[in-house]
Design an enzyme around this catalytic site. Structure first.
Site, mmCIF file in Angstrom:
data_model
loop_
_atom_site.group_PDB
_atom_site.id
_atom_site.type_symbol
_atom_site.label_atom_id
_atom_site.label_comp_id
_atom_site.label_asym_id
_atom_site.label_seq_id
_atom_site.Cartn_x
_atom_site.Cartn_y
_atom_site.Cartn_z
ATOM 1 N N ILE A 1 0.848 -1.197 0.000
ATOM 2 C CA ILE A 1 0.000 0.000 0.000
ATOM 3 C C ILE A 1 0.881 1.244 0.000
ATOM 4 O O ILE A 1 2.071 1.170 0.322
ATOM 5 C CB ILE A 1 -0.928 0.055 1.242
ATOM 6 C CG1 ILE A 1 -0.103 0.008 2.547
ATOM 7 C CG2 ILE A 1 -1.953 -1.076 1.214
ATOM 8 C CD1 ILE A 1 -0.916 0.328 3.804
ATOM 9 N N GLN B 1 12.120 8.275 -2.380
ATOM 10 C CA GLN B 1 11.195 9.130 -3.131
ATOM 11 C C GLN B 1 10.581 10.153 -2.192
ATOM 12 O O GLN B 1 10.053 9.790 -1.134
ATOM 13 C CB GLN B 1 10.090 8.279 -3.780
ATOM 14 C CG GLN B 1 9.021 9.068 -4.507
ATOM 15 C CD GLN B 1 9.586 9.914 -5.639
ATOM 16 O OE1 GLN B 1 10.441 9.464 -6.405
ATOM 17 N NE2 GLN B 1 9.145 11.157 -5.726
ATOM 18 N N MET B 2 10.669 11.397 -2.606
ATOM 19 C CA MET B 2 10.049 12.482 -1.839
ATOM 20 C C MET B 2 8.565 12.174 -1.609
ATOM 21 O O MET B 2 7.882 11.708 -2.517
ATOM 22 C CB MET B 2 10.169 13.762 -2.677
ATOM 23 C CG MET B 2 9.847 15.004 -1.939
ATOM 24 S SD MET B 2 10.435 16.419 -2.894
ATOM 25 C CE MET B 2 9.123 16.584 -4.060
ATOM 26 N N GLN C 1 7.470 9.864 0.256
ATOM 27 C CA GLN C 1 7.292 8.434 0.541
ATOM 28 C C GLN C 1 8.351 7.926 1.523
ATOM 29 O O GLN C 1 8.942 6.868 1.317
ATOM 30 C CB GLN C 1 7.357 7.607 -0.745
ATOM 31 C CG GLN C 1 6.165 7.802 -1.678
ATOM 32 C CD GLN C 1 6.081 6.726 -2.752
ATOM 33 O OE1 GLN C 1 7.105 6.277 -3.253
ATOM 34 N NE2 GLN C 1 4.870 6.310 -3.105
ATOM 35 N N TYR D 1 7.104 4.525 2.676
ATOM 36 C CA TYR D 1 7.150 3.503 1.614
ATOM 37 C C TYR D 1 8.598 3.169 1.239
ATOM 38 O O TYR D 1 8.960 1.996 1.103
ATOM 39 C CB TYR D 1 6.380 4.039 0.403
ATOM 40 C CG TYR D 1 6.194 3.085 -0.743
ATOM 41 C CD1 TYR D 1 5.144 2.158 -0.755
ATOM 42 C CD2 TYR D 1 7.039 3.120 -1.858
ATOM 43 C CE1 TYR D 1 4.953 1.303 -1.834
ATOM 44 C CE2 TYR D 1 6.853 2.276 -2.932
ATOM 45 C CZ TYR D 1 5.806 1.370 -2.924
ATOM 46 O OH TYR D 1 5.617 0.521 -3.991
ATOM 47 N N GLY E 1 9.650 -0.412 -11.507
ATOM 48 C CA GLY E 1 9.492 1.042 -11.624
ATOM 49 C C GLY E 1 8.004 1.331 -11.671
ATOM 50 O O GLY E 1 7.204 0.621 -11.047
ATOM 51 N N TYR E 2 7.624 2.346 -12.417
ATOM 52 C CA TYR E 2 6.197 2.703 -12.472
ATOM 53 C C TYR E 2 5.443 1.755 -13.413
ATOM 54 O O TYR E 2 5.752 1.670 -14.596
ATOM 55 C CB TYR E 2 6.028 4.155 -12.924
ATOM 56 C CG TYR E 2 6.401 5.116 -11.823
ATOM 57 C CD1 TYR E 2 5.464 5.515 -10.876
ATOM 58 C CD2 TYR E 2 7.704 5.588 -11.705
ATOM 59 C CE1 TYR E 2 5.812 6.376 -9.846
ATOM 60 C CE2 TYR E 2 8.063 6.457 -10.680
ATOM 61 C CZ TYR E 2 7.101 6.845 -9.756
ATOM 62 O OH TYR E 2 7.450 7.688 -8.731
HETATM 63 N N1 LIG Z 1 2.225 -0.160 -9.331
HETATM 64 C C1 LIG Z 1 3.497 0.200 -9.353
HETATM 65 O O1 LIG Z 1 3.922 1.014 -10.182
HETATM 66 C C2 LIG Z 1 4.464 -0.377 -8.391
HETATM 67 C C3 LIG Z 1 5.797 -0.009 -8.494
HETATM 68 C C4 LIG Z 1 6.721 -0.560 -7.635
HETATM 69 C C5 LIG Z 1 6.325 -1.471 -6.692
HETATM 70 N N2 LIG Z 1 5.016 -1.811 -6.595
HETATM 71 C C6 LIG Z 1 4.648 -2.789 -5.581
HETATM 72 O O2 LIG Z 1 3.989 -3.875 -6.220
HETATM 73 C C7 LIG Z 1 3.027 -4.436 -5.335
HETATM 74 C C8 LIG Z 1 1.652 -4.467 -5.997
HETATM 75 O O3 LIG Z 1 1.288 -3.136 -6.323
HETATM 76 P P1 LIG Z 1 -0.018 -2.820 -7.201
HETATM 77 O O4 LIG Z 1 0.224 -1.526 -7.846
HETATM 78 O O5 LIG Z 1 -0.354 -4.007 -8.023
HETATM 79 O O6 LIG Z 1 -1.097 -2.609 -6.027
HETATM 80 P P2 LIG Z 1 -2.695 -2.580 -6.112
HETATM 81 O O7 LIG Z 1 -3.167 -2.586 -7.512
HETATM 82 O O8 LIG Z 1 -3.107 -1.471 -5.206
HETATM 83 O O9 LIG Z 1 -3.120 -3.990 -5.438
HETATM 84 C C9 LIG Z 1 -2.727 -4.238 -4.141
HETATM 85 C C10 LIG Z 1 -3.087 -5.652 -3.742
HETATM 86 O O10 LIG Z 1 -2.563 -5.885 -2.429
HETATM 87 C C11 LIG Z 1 -3.633 -6.240 -1.555
HETATM 88 N N3 LIG Z 1 -3.344 -5.743 -0.213
HETATM 89 C C12 LIG Z 1 -3.112 -4.461 0.179
HETATM 90 N N4 LIG Z 1 -2.895 -4.423 1.508
HETATM 91 C C13 LIG Z 1 -3.004 -5.701 1.957
HETATM 92 C C14 LIG Z 1 -2.918 -6.301 3.227
HETATM 93 N N5 LIG Z 1 -2.648 -5.581 4.341
HETATM 94 N N6 LIG Z 1 -3.117 -7.636 3.320
HETATM 95 C C15 LIG Z 1 -3.376 -8.389 2.229
HETATM 96 N N7 LIG Z 1 -3.459 -7.868 0.998
HETATM 97 C C16 LIG Z 1 -3.280 -6.547 0.864
HETATM 98 C C17 LIG Z 1 -4.877 -5.627 -2.176
HETATM 99 O O11 LIG Z 1 -6.043 -6.276 -1.697
HETATM 100 P P3 LIG Z 1 -7.502 -5.560 -1.868
HETATM 101 O O12 LIG Z 1 -7.850 -5.691 -3.320
HETATM 102 O O13 LIG Z 1 -8.382 -6.341 -0.980
HETATM 103 O O14 LIG Z 1 -7.326 -4.128 -1.449
HETATM 104 C C18 LIG Z 1 -4.588 -5.884 -3.646
HETATM 105 O O15 LIG Z 1 -4.873 -7.232 -3.978
HETATM 106 C C19 LIG Z 1 3.065 -3.590 -4.066
HETATM 107 O O16 LIG Z 1 3.917 -4.181 -3.117
HETATM 108 C C20 LIG Z 1 3.664 -2.284 -4.555
HETATM 109 O O17 LIG Z 1 4.283 -1.572 -3.513
HETATM 110 C C21 LIG Z 1 4.069 -1.279 -7.422
#
Ligand SMILES: NC(=O)c1ccc[n+]([C@@H]2O[C@H](COP(=O)([O-])OP(=O)(O)OC[C@H]3O[C@@H](n4cnc5c(N)ncnc54)[C@H](OP(=O)(O)O)[C@@H]3O)[C@@H](O)[C@H]2O)c1
EC number: 1.1.1.36
Length: 241
Positions: free
Chosen positions: A85, A141-142, A144, A147, A178-179
């Site tokens: 999150i 990251q500013m 964050q 995070y 990345g993003y």
């Molecule tokens: N998107 C990016 O650009 C990016 C970049 C770098 C790293 N990441 C990392 O990649 C991972 C996935 O990101 P995403 O963008 O795919 O996120 P997302 O679309 O917001 O999906 C998050 C998922 O994690 C679940 N979740 C959140 N908090 C939880 C908790 N306390 N217990 C169990 N499940 C939980 C959510 O469940 P619900 O559906 O029930 O809420 C959802 O299934 C994260 O660790 C994120 O930090 C993402």
């Protein structure tokens, strides 16, 4: 008998792509999620992948959830710690709640999920733990501080645990996306995305969740047995360690 893979946060975004890719690669997949029942049930109906609701920030919930998955599917041999999150804010305005929520899910979640599974992996002399960190854990990251701290912590966890697992056939690796074009990133105002974020990505676009999922499938495979303690960056050239 196919191996069992558990993906936290496996019902949406990058996690959903990982769950699907692992299923397509022949694994029996379980997808955990936190509370969005509608998205999780729709995902399960569409893919046939069973979903399990618990909060990775609670050790007791993780232990109970893992026991349920193992009773349903068998011992978990592949663990993908993907749930994450954001609770962004400049540090001078960041509240203890924002800090604790992000550390609880993004860092403590790795302990809570991996610890109950680790002994079984050691006993069976096989395991794959794949942690989804972030570019922002590598470079900071500013806005964050929470995070970035959690995601950098994930990398330390990965390197330490890799050394403990190596002699037991368990590999532990991290991926730093990345993003990526998920809801987490699409929540950023379009103007900010187009004018400030995408211009910083040399390949000129957001990444696709499937591009992260394909790395997970490789790291989970027998072919990746000599890779452990590694951090794989997938960021379109935005940052080199
Ligand atoms: N998107 C990016 O650009 C990016 C970049 C770098 C790293 N990441 C990392 O990649 C991972 C996935 O990101 P995403 O963008 O795919 O996120 P997302 O679309 O917001 O999906 C998050 C998922 O994690 C679940 N979740 C959140 N908090 C939880 C908790 N306390 N217990 C169990 N499940 C939980 C959510 O469940 P619900 O559906 O029930 O809420 C959802 O299934 C994260 O660790 C994120 O930090 C993402």
């Amino acid at each position: 008998m196919s191996r069992v893979a558990l993906v936290t946060g496996g019902s949406r975004g990058i996690g959903a792509a990982i769950s699907i890719a692992l299923k397509n690669a022949g694994y029996m997949v379980a997808a955990n999620y936190a509370g969005n029942d509608e998205a999780a049930n729709a995902f399960s109906a569409e893919t046939g992948i069973p979903v399990y609701k618990w909060d990775v920030s609670s050790y007791e919930s993780c232990a109970a959830g893992i026991a349920k998955v193992e009773a349903d599917l068998g011992p978990i041999e592949i663990l993908v710690n993907n749930a994450g999150i954001t609770r962004d804010g400049m540090f001078h305005k960041m509240t203890p709640d924002q800090w604790n929520a992000v550390i609880g899910t993004n860092l403590n979640g790795l302990f809570n999920m991996t610890h109950p599974i680790w002994s079984g992996m050691r006993d069976r002399s096989f395991g794959r733990v794949i942690n989804i960190s972030s570019i922002n854990g590598q470079k900071g990251q500013m806005g964050q501080a929470n995070y970035s701290a959690a995601k950098a912590g994930d990398l330390g966890f990965t390197k330490a645990l890799a050394q403990e697992g190596a002699a037991k056939g368990i590999t532990v690796n991290a991926i730093c996306p990345g993003y990526i074009g998920t809801e987490m990133v699409r929540a950023i105002p379009e103007k900010v995305l187009n004018e400030r974020i995408i211009p910083q990505i040399p390949v000129g676009r957001l990444g696709e969740p499937e591009e992260i999922a394909r790395i997970v499938v490789f790291l989970a495979s027998d072919d990746a047995g000599f890779i452990t303690g590694s951090t794989i960056s997938a960021n379109g050239g935005q940052f080199f360690v």
